[in-house]
Design a protein around this motif. Structure first.
Motif, PDB file in Angstrom:
ATOM      1  N   ILE A   8       0.840  -1.204   0.000  1.00 13.26           N
ATOM      2  CA  ILE A   8       0.000   0.000   0.000  1.00 13.26           C
ATOM      3  C   ILE A   8       0.872   1.250   0.000  1.00 13.26           C
ATOM      4  O   ILE A   8       0.606   2.208  -0.732  1.00 13.26           O
ATOM      5  CB  ILE A   8      -0.935  -0.013   1.233  1.00 13.26           C
ATOM      6  N   VAL A   9       1.917   1.238   0.834  1.00 16.01           N
ATOM      7  CA  VAL A   9       2.837   2.378   0.890  1.00 16.01           C
ATOM      8  C   VAL A   9       3.490   2.602  -0.476  1.00 16.01           C
ATOM      9  O   VAL A   9       3.572   3.747  -0.959  1.00 16.01           O
ATOM     10  CB  VAL A   9       3.915   2.151   1.970  1.00 16.01           C
ATOM     11  N   ASN A  10       3.952   1.534  -1.105  1.00 18.17           N
ATOM     12  CA  ASN A  10       4.568   1.661  -2.432  1.00 18.17           C
ATOM     13  C   ASN A  10       3.591   2.249  -3.439  1.00 18.17           C
ATOM     14  O   ASN A  10       3.960   3.087  -4.279  1.00 18.17           O
ATOM     15  CB  ASN A  10       5.055   0.298  -2.915  1.00 18.17           C
ATOM     16  N   ALA A  11       2.334   1.807  -3.379  1.00 22.42           N
ATOM     17  CA  ALA A  11       1.318   2.313  -4.305  1.00 22.42           C
ATOM     18  C   ALA A  11       1.072   3.801  -4.079  1.00 22.42           C
ATOM     19  O   ALA A  11       0.959   4.577  -5.040  1.00 22.42           O
ATOM     20  CB  ALA A  11       0.023   1.522  -4.140  1.00 22.42           C
ATOM     21  N   LEU A  12       1.011   4.205  -2.819  1.00 20.34           N
ATOM     22  CA  LEU A  12       0.799   5.613  -2.498  1.00 20.34           C
ATOM     23  C   LEU A  12       1.974   6.485  -2.951  1.00 20.34           C
ATOM     24  O   LEU A  12       1.784   7.571  -3.509  1.00 20.34           O
ATOM     25  CB  LEU A  12       0.568   5.774  -0.997  1.00 20.34           C
ATOM     26  N   ILE A  13       3.179   5.985  -2.703  1.00 19.76           N
ATOM     27  CA  ILE A  13       4.374   6.734  -3.122  1.00 19.76           C
ATOM     28  C   ILE A  13       4.400   6.878  -4.636  1.00 19.76           C
ATOM     29  O   ILE A  13       4.740   7.940  -5.180  1.00 19.76           O
ATOM     30  CB  ILE A  13       5.652   6.049  -2.607  1.00 19.76           C
ATOM     31  N   SER A  14       4.022   5.821  -5.338  1.00 18.57           N
ATOM     32  CA  SER A  14       4.024   5.864  -6.804  1.00 18.57           C
ATOM     33  C   SER A  14       3.024   6.884  -7.349  1.00 18.57           C
ATOM     34  O   SER A  14       3.155   7.359  -8.475  1.00 18.57           O
ATOM     35  CB  SER A  14       3.713   4.473  -7.379  1.00 18.57           C
ATOM     36  N   LYS A  15       2.016   7.220  -6.519  1.00 18.46           N
ATOM     37  CA  LYS A  15       1.009   8.213  -6.904  1.00 18.46           C
ATOM     38  C   LYS A  15       1.365   9.608  -6.403  1.00 18.46           C
ATOM     39  O   LYS A  15       0.568  10.545  -6.519  1.00 18.46           O
ATOM     40  CB  LYS A  15      -0.362   7.806  -6.371  1.00 18.46           C
ATOM     41  N   GLY A  16       2.556   9.739  -5.844  1.00 14.47           N
ATOM     42  CA  GLY A  16       3.031  11.053  -5.435  1.00 14.47           C
ATOM     43  C   GLY A  16       2.867  11.391  -3.970  1.00 14.47           C
ATOM     44  O   GLY A  16       3.087  12.545  -3.572  1.00 14.47           O
ATOM     45  N   ALA A  17       2.478  10.428  -3.146  1.00 15.67           N
ATOM     46  CA  ALA A  17       2.338  10.704  -1.716  1.00 15.67           C
ATOM     47  C   ALA A  17       3.688  11.073  -1.107  1.00 15.67           C
ATOM     48  O   ALA A  17       4.704  10.448  -1.411  1.00 15.67           O
ATOM     49  CB  ALA A  17       1.764   9.485  -1.000  1.00 15.67           C
ATOM     50  N   GLY A  18       3.690  12.073  -0.245  1.00 10.36           N
ATOM     51  CA  GLY A  18       4.925  12.471   0.417  1.00 10.36           C
ATOM     52  C   GLY A  18       5.284  11.508   1.531  1.00 10.36           C
ATOM     53  O   GLY A  18       4.396  10.924   2.163  1.00 10.36           O
ATOM     54  N   VAL A  19       6.558  11.341   1.767  1.00 13.55           N
ATOM     55  CA  VAL A  19       7.001  10.380   2.783  1.00 13.55           C
ATOM     56  C   VAL A  19       7.453  11.064   4.072  1.00 13.55           C
ATOM     57  O   VAL A  19       7.819  10.381   5.029  1.00 13.55           O
ATOM     58  CB  VAL A  19       8.149   9.487   2.245  1.00 13.55           C
ATOM     59  N   GLU A  20       7.412  12.398   4.114  1.00 15.32           N
ATOM     60  CA  GLU A  20       7.932  13.105   5.285  1.00 15.32           C
ATOM     61  C   GLU A  20       6.848  13.682   6.187  1.00 15.32           C
ATOM     62  O   GLU A  20       7.158  14.348   7.178  1.00 15.32           O
ATOM     63  CB  GLU A  20       8.875  14.228   4.834  1.00 15.32           C
ATOM     64  N   ALA A  21       5.581  13.449   5.875  1.00 11.06           N
ATOM     65  CA  ALA A  21       4.518  13.966   6.730  1.00 11.06           C
ATOM     66  C   ALA A  21       4.649  13.377   8.133  1.00 11.06           C
ATOM     67  O   ALA A  21       4.953  12.201   8.301  1.00 11.06           O
ATOM     68  CB  ALA A  21       3.157  13.612   6.134  1.00 11.06           C
ATOM     69  N   ASN A  46      13.119   3.336   0.436  1.00  7.42           N
ATOM     70  CA  ASN A  46      13.250   3.302  -1.019  1.00  7.42           C
ATOM     71  C   ASN A  46      12.529   4.483  -1.668  1.00  7.42           C
ATOM     72  O   ASN A  46      12.891   4.913  -2.763  1.00  7.42           O
ATOM     73  CB  ASN A  46      12.696   1.990  -1.575  1.00  7.42           C
ATOM     74  N   GLY A  47      11.505   4.985  -0.971  1.00  9.28           N
ATOM     75  CA  GLY A  47      10.764   6.131  -1.478  1.00  9.28           C
ATOM     76  C   GLY A  47      11.391   7.468  -1.145  1.00  9.28           C
ATOM     77  O   GLY A  47      10.849   8.518  -1.487  1.00  9.28           O
ATOM     78  N   GLY A  48      12.523   7.430  -0.459  1.00  9.95           N
ATOM     79  CA  GLY A  48      13.258   8.662  -0.180  1.00  9.95           C
ATOM     80  C   GLY A  48      13.052   9.250   1.202  1.00  9.95           C
ATOM     81  O   GLY A  48      13.419  10.405   1.452  1.00  9.95           O
ATOM     82  N   ALA A  49      12.484   8.489   2.124  1.00  8.39           N
ATOM     83  CA  ALA A  49      12.283   9.000   3.480  1.00  8.39           C
ATOM     84  C   ALA A  49      13.615   9.380   4.121  1.00  8.39           C
ATOM     85  O   ALA A  49      14.619   8.684   3.940  1.00  8.39           O
ATOM     86  CB  ALA A  49      11.565   7.960   4.337  1.00  8.39           C
ATOM     87  N   TRP A  50      13.613  10.464   4.874  1.00 11.56           N
ATOM     88  CA  TRP A  50      14.825  10.946   5.540  1.00 11.56           C
ATOM     89  C   TRP A  50      15.165   9.997   6.679  1.00 11.56           C
ATOM     90  O   TRP A  50      14.429   9.861   7.648  1.00 11.56           O
ATOM     91  CB  TRP A  50      14.623  12.356   6.063  1.00 11.56           C
ATOM     92  N   THR A  51      16.301   9.356   6.564  1.00 12.29           N
ATOM     93  CA  THR A  51      16.690   8.301   7.496  1.00 12.29           C
ATOM     94  C   THR A  51      16.899   8.817   8.912  1.00 12.29           C
ATOM     95  O   THR A  51      16.705   8.070   9.875  1.00 12.29           O
ATOM     96  CB  THR A  51      17.999   7.631   7.022  1.00 12.29           C
ATOM     97  N   ASN A  52      17.290  10.071   9.049  1.00 10.17           N
ATOM     98  CA  ASN A  52      17.682  10.580  10.358  1.00 10.17           C
ATOM     99  C   ASN A  52      16.660  11.539  10.980  1.00 10.17           C
ATOM    100  O   ASN A  52      17.014  12.330  11.860  1.00 10.17           O
ATOM    101  CB  ASN A  52      19.054  11.249  10.254  1.00 10.17           C
TER     102      ASN A  52
END
Length: 211
Positions: A8-21, A46-52
């Motif tokens: 589900i997360v991958n699908a949302l990211i592929s549709k442009g969902a932000g990963v930093e909210a 993998n979607g670019g979330a800030w690791t730190n």
């Protein structure tokens, strides 16, 4: 399941969902880590979330005692080798510490499970210095005068090339110390490489030259 949630997360990211909210003091990556969702953590990374990203002050009691912690620190607190592995491979800062001295390494040393403690400390040691962070900076400042894209096959600015020649680099930089070209002492060379920087290169090569 974790895998279903990751899909589900991958699908949302592929549709442009932000990963930093963030919600209640934690980013999506923080919450996935706290809840032990390894596949979701990997999808976010993998979607670019800030690791730190650090835990911020919020209203959730689950996070209130972890303000300032990074996802890596949360993963260690939980004793999850899989989460720690996923995070350090995506450039989690192993050396980050809070004002009170709490760090990934100090948390790992407090683990009661001896096997987990040993495995996690081993991972932290391996990724203490990585190419994309400390090593590239040293190569750029101390070695790029010669080892750049004008020298085919010896461009340390390219990770795969530097990794392939790590033993040669180790020999010249750490053992013989004839790179950079030396002056009258170890600290005196044409680009000013320090002994501490040589030690970083030593550790990096001995750890397998992690990216």
């Amino acid at each position: 399941s974790d895998s279903d949630n990751a899909a589900i997360v991958n699908a949302l990211i592929s549709k442009g969902a932000g990963v930093e909210a963030a919600f209640n003091g934690g980013s999506a990556l923080v919450w996935a880590t706290v809840n032990g969702k390894t596949a979701v953590v990997q999808a976010l990374l993998n979607g670019g979330a800030w690791t730190n990203a650090q835990v911020a002050k919020g209203t959730d009691a689950q996070l209130s005692r972890f303000v300032g912690y990074t996802p890596l620190m949360l993963a260690i607190q939980a004793g999850s080798l899989d989460l720690v592995s996923a995070l350090v491979k995506k450039d989690a800062d192993v050396k980050f510490a809070l004002a009170d001295g709490t760090s990934a390494i100090s948390l790992a040393n407090k683990l009661s499970d001896a096997a987990k403690k040993k495995s996690i400390l081993g991972l932290l040691d391996k990724y203490l210095y990585v190419y994309n962070r400390e090593v590239f900076s040293i190569f750029a400042n101390r070695c790029s005068r010669c080892h750049n894209d004008t020298w085919a096959g010896r461009n340390w600015m390219e990770y795969e090339i530097a990794k392939d020649y790590k033993r040669e680099i180790y020999s010249h930089v750490v053992l013989v110390k004839d790179m950079p070209l030396p002056g009258s002492s170890d600290e005196d060379n044409i680009t000013g490489m320090t002994q501490q920087e040589r030690n970083v290169i030593r550790h990096w090569v001995k750890a397998g030259a992690p990216l």
